[in-house]
Scaffold this active site. Sequence first.
Site, PDB file in Angstrom:
ATOM      1  N   ARG A  42       0.858  -1.194   0.000  1.00  0.00           N
ATOM      2  CA  ARG A  42       0.000   0.000   0.000  1.00  0.00           C
ATOM      3  C   ARG A  42       0.888   1.236   0.000  1.00  0.00           C
ATOM      4  NH1 ARG A  42      -3.780   0.652   5.056  1.00  0.00           N
ATOM      5  NH2 ARG A  42      -5.250  -0.708   3.957  1.00  0.00           N
ATOM      6  N   SER A 111     -12.798  -4.605  -0.403  1.00  0.00           N
ATOM      7  CA  SER A 111     -13.219  -4.260   0.957  1.00  0.00           C
ATOM      8  C   SER A 111     -14.735  -4.175   1.029  1.00  0.00           C
ATOM      9  CB  SER A 111     -12.624  -2.908   1.375  1.00  0.00           C
ATOM     10  OG  SER A 111     -11.218  -2.956   1.405  1.00  0.00           O
ATOM     11  N   LYS A 140      -5.964   3.849   9.398  1.00  0.00           N
ATOM     12  CA  LYS A 140      -6.950   4.378   8.454  1.00  0.00           C
ATOM     13  C   LYS A 140      -8.084   4.991   9.274  1.00  0.00           C
ATOM     14  CE  LYS A 140      -8.769   3.124   3.931  1.00  0.00           C
ATOM     15  NZ  LYS A 140      -9.037   2.042   2.965  1.00  0.00           N
TER      16      LYS A 140
END
Length: 218
Positions: A42, A111, A140
Site C-alpha cells: 500500500r 473491501s 486508516k
Amino acid sequence: MKLDRSSMLLYAVTDRSWLGTRSLYECVECALRGGVTCVQLREKELAEDAFLDEAKAINALCKSYGVPFFINDNVDVALKCGADGVHIGQCDAAARDVRARAGGRLLLGVSAQNAAQAVAAQKDGADYIGVGAIFPTQTKTDADDVSISVLREICAAVSIPVVAIGGINKRNITLLHGSGADGVALVSAIFAADDIERECRLLRKLSSEMTQKEDSHD
C-alpha cells in the site's frame, strides 16, 4: 487462478510510516520469515515509477517465499510488476470494471462493510473480501467500524475467503473466534513491531489457533 483460504491466515499490509529507519524491503522480508501468508503493498504517496520499482522488488521477494502479493488500488502497477492480485475499496474502481480489465491475470480483493457489499463483490468477480475496520485503528482513521456480528454475517453470506482488518493485534485477535473469518490482515501490529519476525511468528500462531478452534465446532 484461485486463492486458497490459507493465504488469508496472516495477511501483512504495508505502511512505511511505522518503519522508522528500516527499509520497507527489509521489514517485508522479516515478516515473510516470520510466516505471513500474504502481502499487500500500500503506497499512497510514491510517484508511479518509484511505486512500480518497489513493487517489482517486493513481488520478487514474495515469490521467493511462495506468498501471494497484492497491490493496493493501482491496477496498472499490479499488472506491470507481475503481482498476483490487486485490492480495492468501495470508493475505488468498481469490482466488475477491475475484473473486466484484469481478466484472469489478477486475483481481486474487495473491501466490504456489510453483507450486501460483500455479495455484490463476489458476484462481480472478487476472489476474497476484506472486512473492517473491526477495531479502532490509527492506520486508516476514516474507515467505518464493522462489528464482529456483521463480520459473521458477511462470512456466512459469501463462499469466497474473508479476512478481517482494522486495529487487530495480539491482544484482541481472540475476540474473532467464531466469526468465520479465514484470517487477519494487519498493519501496525506487524510493521511497528521492534522484532517483526518474532511478532509474526506469534501472530500466525494466534490466527491459526483462531481458525482451528472455529473448524472444531463445524
